[in-house]
Design a protein around this motif. Structure first.
Motif, PDB file in Angstrom:
ATOM      1  N   LYS A   1      -6.232  -8.630  -0.942  1.00  0.00           N
ATOM      2  CA  LYS A   1      -7.339  -8.148   0.072  1.00  0.00           C
ATOM      3  C   LYS A   1      -8.646  -8.768  -0.056  1.00  0.00           C
ATOM      4  O   LYS A   1      -9.047  -9.264   0.865  1.00  0.00           O
TER       5      LYS A   1
ATOM      6  N   GLU B   1       0.850  -1.243   0.143  1.00  0.00           N
ATOM      7  CA  GLU B   1       0.057  -0.073  -0.097  1.00  0.00           C
ATOM      8  C   GLU B   1       0.948   1.465  -0.053  1.00  0.00           C
ATOM      9  O   GLU B   1       0.447   2.156  -0.577  1.00  0.00           O
TER      10      GLU B   1
ATOM     11  N   LEU C   1      -2.062  -6.107  -4.371  1.00  0.00           N
ATOM     12  CA  LEU C   1      -3.287  -5.459  -3.363  1.00  0.00           C
ATOM     13  C   LEU C   1      -4.664  -6.258  -3.962  1.00  0.00           C
ATOM     14  O   LEU C   1      -5.213  -6.663  -2.857  1.00  0.00           O
TER      15      LEU C   1
ATOM     16  N   GLU D   1      -0.748  -2.603  -7.650  1.00  0.00           N
ATOM     17  CA  GLU D   1      -2.164  -2.636  -7.896  1.00  0.00           C
ATOM     18  C   GLU D   1      -2.839  -4.259  -7.774  1.00  0.00           C
ATOM     19  O   GLU D   1      -3.678  -4.627  -7.104  1.00  0.00           O
TER      20      GLU D   1
ATOM     21  N   TYR E   1       2.376   1.697  -3.394  1.00  0.00           N
ATOM     22  CA  TYR E   1       1.283   2.073  -4.423  1.00  0.00           C
ATOM     23  C   TYR E   1       1.075   3.398  -4.198  1.00  0.00           C
ATOM     24  O   TYR E   1       0.740   4.079  -5.448  1.00  0.00           O
ATOM     25  N   GLU E   2       0.887   3.903  -2.679  1.00  0.00           N
ATOM     26  CA  GLU E   2       0.680   5.620  -2.855  1.00  0.00           C
ATOM     27  C   GLU E   2       1.870   6.127  -3.486  1.00  0.00           C
ATOM     28  O   GLU E   2       1.614   7.309  -4.166  1.00  0.00           O
TER      29      GLU E   2
END
Length: 1108
Positions: A122, A95, A118, A115, A98-99
């Motif tokens: 998730k 995460e 994740l 992406e 990804y940010e």
């Protein structure tokens, strides 16, 4: 420049041929020249191909410290966490990556990969470790990777996919295997500690102990060795991994344990040996309870330590183990298939075979792993990674010499292989070679100076070696680097406690528990810490926490039984020890302690049964051997006591009835072989119980008994020292009260008789005093049973203290020894497992000088009970050295201190080190006691000894009292004179007086007798309590009751020992003693102790009845 280019060309070739180990070496070389972020990521990638996930995390952290926007590092780090079973950490890392990817949009491929990762991770909450490896070649680096299988359309073929799943996820099941291994090898010091773990430490758990459940020292240490610094099971990494310390950085664990189960918790930390199975740790920023960050980096190999003894190895409950232990049937089938298929492939690369060998070590298939490494080493006998791997497998099989041989070859092949140095250090520690182990671990630190892992391991070895100062230094540095290392905090607490830093020690223990409130070993060590300080309330609270966490943690019941026993709560202790034995039925510590409790309360059949069971336990440590020796002697004493149960208590006479050789061996805890050969054994229990079964009237509580017991409890509490290490003991308090009352009653009768003599004498005659003096009763000191007999004939007369007849007047008279023998007998029956006997009733040892030994410092450990007297004793030693100008060596030869400069050095000495350096060898000096019996004469008082420890750092700084026949004769004269002075002072005009001032001479005479008693030290143990019991009894007889308490920090026996004159001793204690004395004759209304508790059985019942 050309060199760097050629190295990069070589790197490309090595990656093309999938030779990851050599590729890592090249990258190490490049990074030593220039710390390029891409090279760090490349090395992380190579590590990932060898499944050395912890090193992947470490390198990714290094890269992200240099540039937080490197997406490749986020991808690799997340995959490593996924492979380690740390799903939440993996998601958190992805995460963050990804940010950064959204903000910079620099590499769309990597953004899309993050992406996708994740998205997969998730939704279904499935274990990422099974999924992320399907993308192993999609985006890791510019160089796609396969092992021996073609790369097709951006994905590995199915066989390799399942192999990757196998390699990365199979290990999450290892917790069960490791747990089995932990339990199998449960042990301080230690132990302990057991140590004793702690004795599995007997550690040290140590102790120590804290001794604890232990296996053989070598086995346990080996076990510890196998747990790598970073935790659970071992896995082998490139031997070069730790070569470049500037790159490895923070918590480099050298890699032999990357393929580990993160669910494994630290094991046995005790006073004795210990096992320390800890979980992995990385320099990551994850925060889950089982993250490597929270499972300290150096959950190192368990190194034995006799601490304090106490915890056993124990696998803790894991709150997040679900995903780690789940694996689909399909995955299992795939793994089996894949292993079989690959094993038939002849073109498997060396690295892949190395990875398979690592996997087999982790799975516990050590023989198979060794065969794999053997094949590699046939091709390249000096391959360091294979040597380390095989050495690790040998270590798991407890073939420690072979393991050390392989680690040594790895070092010879590549001296910069830090992991090999560390491994060899672990193996040497497991063999008890502490000095060599510390040298190896120190060398390993040269390659990775900021390794919390190695600092942790060396700290543990130092703790085991009893180099507590060094242990504190290492463990303090470790927790600075890794603030979540709960194992390091626990050992730090034990080390600090050993050197007397109690506040810091408590803080360290509490910090360990704060990190993991389910860490039972930490609670157990904190229990031992509080028990050592005599804080029973906090100790019980800690044990309650342990049992709530794990109701089947046997060590907790042993510890609570030990605590209850120390407080005189024998019946309650039996209940806890029985629970512990229901969990581990061959636990010799529990068996011996329960036997002792049964023995004390008169349950002789159960006591003998437990002593026999303890004798039958298979031995695996010296501590347990000592317990077996004691079990032999205690069984004989139990049989003897059982035979006396229905006899008058005056017939209970261990000093007169038990063979001197038996008593000597019992006191010194020697092997009973000679006793068995030369001394007749006690009759069987059946015969003893025919004479010795408790009668109902002995157990029944009557009005007279109740009155006496209530009074005794109040009086007996006055003996309690308010000092660290002295637990309040209800049984001992009752014993002291009953003994003091009996002494008062019998001495009062003697004084009454003497007073009658005084009335009829010529008070003005100079010979009046001579008329009042009586000849002492001469108590036979020889063994009444004759040579070769353990006990006397049952037809002999009882030992009747105070019942002798004076030759001239036919009136009863007591000697000083008669008076003290009353208290000695009560002390013997109250805690029968303490060898309390008169020194002059031993065998040849009396002639050579049986010596008491009370240490203030042992090595670097400060003895809790007696260290408060250290500074004062050191100053007195310096004063004697200045006054006498000589000391004695071990051979009793004088050492001259009058040479130039010596006096000045004595004056400036501040420590044992200073004094030893001044003298240059082991030495002793003696205090002196000014004589009352012979004017101007000085008696040798107590010897102050300073001996350098042979097997550990530091010194044995102690007081000793060798009790030789000549010394006995001198002090017997002083005691006789002091006792007569008391009788003279009270039996004249002051007899029966209630005027406090008029009794001044009586008080001073009683204190003078007490002074010589403490300096005499005529008992093998128990001199301190016997002395104060007699003091209280004599004050009662003179109508003075001690109503106060001994002040905090005061130890009356030490006050006597450290004063050279009886008047100085009197001055030192009367400031608090006299204000607490009040005139009282209420004791005269108490029922007669001798007739109320007439038999030995009734005495035992009285001492054991306060729970009723």
């Amino acid at each position: 420049m050309n060199s760097a280019i050629s190295e990069r060309v070589e790197l490309a070739k090595l990656c093309s041929s999938r030779d990851w180990s050599k590729a890592i070496r090249v990258l190490d070389s490049l990074l030593s020249q220039s710390c390029a972020i891409q090279d760090i990521c490349n090395r992380a990638f190579c590590y990932s191909q060898l499944e050395l996930h912890k090193h992947v995390v470490k390198d990714c952290d290094k890269a992200l410290q240099l540039d937080p926007t490197v997406l490749q590092a986020y991808i690799l780090k997340g995959r490593a966490f996924s492979a380690l079973g740390r799903k939440e950490d993996a998601i958190a890392v992805w995460e963050r990556g990804y940010e950064h990817a959204l903000r910079q949009s620099a590499d769309l491929k990597q953004l899309l990969e993050l992406e996708e990762l994740l998205t997969v991770a998730k939704p279904g909450k499935q274990d990422i470790s099974f999924i992320s490896d399907n993308h192993v070649a999609d985006s890791k680096l510019s160089t796609p990777v396969s092992l021996s299988t073609p790369y097709v359309d951006g994905k590995l073929n199915e066989t390799l996919k399942y192999q990757n799943e196998y390699n990365t996820s199979r290990l999450f099941q290892e917790r069960r295997d490791v747990s089995k291994f932990c339990n199998m090898s449960n042990d301080k010091i230690d132990p302990r500690n057991r140590t004793n773990d702690e004795e599995r430490s007997q550690s040290s758990l140590s102790s120590s102990e804290l001794a604890s459940d232990t296996n053989e020292k070598s086995r346990e240490s080996f076990k510890n060795l196998t747990v790598l610094s970073d935790g659970s099971k071992l896995s082998v990494e490139s031997a070069d991994a730790s070569e470049n310390s500037s790159i490895c950085g923070d918590n480099c664990n050298g890699g032999l344990s990357d393929l580990t189960s993160t669910n494994q918790m630290p094991h046995g930390l005790t006073n004795g040996t210990h096992n320390n199975f800890d979980t992995p740790s990385n320099s990551s920023d994850s925060g889950t309870a089982l993250s490597e960050k929270s499972e300290p980096c150096s959950k190192s190999s368990a190194i034995s330590s006799n601490s304090s003894d106490i915890t056993e190895g124990h696998c803790l409950p894991n709150n997040s183990s679900g995903s780690h232990n789940e694996i689909s049937d399909e995955a299992k089938r795939s793994k089996k298939f894949c292993v079989a298929k690959i094993s038939k492939t002849k073109s498997i690369s060396v690295d892949f075979r190395l990875s398979r060998g690592i996997a087999q070590v982790n799975e516990g298939n050590y023989a198979y792993a060794i065969s794999i490494f053997d094949q590699i080493l046939k091709e390249d006998p000096t391959y360091p990674e294979a040597l380390i791997g095989r050495g690790t497998a040998y270590a798991f099989q407890r073939e420690l010499e072979a393991a050390i041989g392989d680690f040594t070859k790895a070092i010879q092949s590549k001296p910069s292989a830090g992991e090999a140095w560390k491994r060899r250090g672990q193996a040497r520690a497991a063999l008890g070679e502490s000095i060599e182990a510390i040298e190896d671990l120190t060398k390993a630190l040269e390659f990775d100076p900021d390794s919390a892992d190695i600092l942790h391991e060396r700290g543990i070895v130092n703790f085991k070696f009893k180099d507590f100062d060094a242990a504190v230094e290492d463990l303090s540095a470790c927790v600075k680097l890794d603030k979540t290392n709960k194992s390091a905090y626990t050992y730090l607490g034990m080390a600090l406690s050993s050197i007397g830093e109690h506040k810091r020690a408590e803080d360290a223990h509490l910090k360990s528990i704060q990190l993991d409130r389910s860490f039972v070993e930490a609670w157990a060590h904190l229990t031992q810490f509080y028990q050592d300080l005599a804080n029973s309330k906090k100790a019980f609270d800690c044990l309650q926490q342990v049992i709530q966490i794990d109701p089947r943690y046997a060590k907790a019941y042993h510890l609570r039984g030990l605590l209850l026993h120390g407080m005189g709560e024998h019946r309650k202790a039996i209940k806890d020890l029985s629970v512990g034995l229901s969990i581990e039925n061959s636990n010799i510590e529990c068996l011996y302690l329960r036997a002792s409790c049964y023995h004390a309360i008169g349950e002789y059949a159960d006591a003998v049964k437990d002593y026999d069971a303890a004798l039958d336990v298979e031995l695996d440590s010296m501590e347990k051997f000592v317990l077996q020796c004691l079990a032999f002697y205690q069984k004989e004493i139990a049989l003897y006591t059982a035979s006396k149960v229905n006899s008058e208590f005056s017939w209970f006479d261990i000093d007169g009835d038990i063979d001197p050789l038996f008593k000597e061996y019992w006191c010194k805890r020697l092997h009973p072989k000679n006793v068995c050969e030369k001394v007749f054994r006690q009759p069987p229990l059946r015969d003893s119980l025919k004479k010795g079964k408790l009668r109902k009237q002995d157990i029944a509580i009557t009005k007279h008994k109740t009155a006496l017991l209530l009074a005794a409890d109040l009086i007996g509490k006055k003996i309690q020292y308010d000092c660290p290490g002295f637990l309040p003991n209800r049984r001992q308090h009752r014993m002291a009260g009953l003994a003091a009352i009996e002494i008062a009653q019998k001495v009062s009768k003697t004084w009454r008789s003497l007073q009658v003599d005084w009335k009829h004498s010529n008070r003005s005659s100079k010979s009046g005093k001579r008329h009042r003096r009586k000849e002492r009763i001469s108590l036979a000191s020889q063994n009444r049973g004759g040579a070769g007999c353990s006990t006397s004939s049952s037809s002999e007369t009882p030992a009747s203290y105070g019942s002798g007849e004076d030759r001239s007047s036919s009136r009863p008279m007591m000697s000083w020894q008669d008076v003290y023998s009353l208290a000695v007998k009560w002390r013997q029956i109250s805690e029968p497992c303490d060898p309390v006997v008169w020194v002059n009733k031993l065998s040849e040892e009396f002639n050579s000088g049986f010596g008491s030994h009370t240490p203030m410092v042992l090595g670097e450990a400060k003895v809790v009970r007696y260290f408060p007297n250290y500074e004062r004793t050191l100053d007195i030693a310096k004063m004697i050295m200045r006054d006498k100008l000589f000391v004695h060596n071990k051979s009793d030869e004088p050492i001259d201190l009058s040479k130039e400069g010596k006096l000045e050095n004595i004056e400036h000495a501040k420590s044992c080190d200073d004094l030893y350096e001044l003298v240059g060898e082991d030495f002793w000096l003696a205090t002196w006691c000014n004589s009352t019996a012979f004017e101007g004469k000085q008696l040798e008082g107590t010897r102050i000894t300073l001996v350098k420890m042979a097997q550990q750092p530091g010194y044995d700084f102690a007081i000793r009292t060798p009790c030789t026949p000549s010394r006995w004769e001198e002090f017997d004269a002083e005691m006789t004179m002091a006792w007569e002075a008391i009788c003279n002072a009270y039996c004249g005009e002051t007899y029966g007086s209630t005027d406090f001032n008029a009794l001044e001479s009586v008080r001073e005479a009683i204190l003078r007798l007490t002074y010589y008693w403490y300096n005499f030290m005529p008992l093998t143990r128990g001199t301190a309590v016997v002395g104060f019991v007699v003091l209280i009894g004599l004050f009662l007889a003179a109508n003075m009751e001690f109503t106060g308490n001994i002040p905090k920090g005061v130890q009356v026996d030490w006050e006597a020992i450290l004063n050279f004159d009886p008047n100085s001793f009197t001055d030192s204690v009367k400031s608090w003693l006299y204000p607490s004395l009040k005139i009282s004759s209420s004791w005269k209304d108490f029922p007669d102790v001798t007739s109320t508790f007439a038999t030995t059985g009734s005495v035992v019942a009285a001492l054991s009845s306060y729970d009723d």
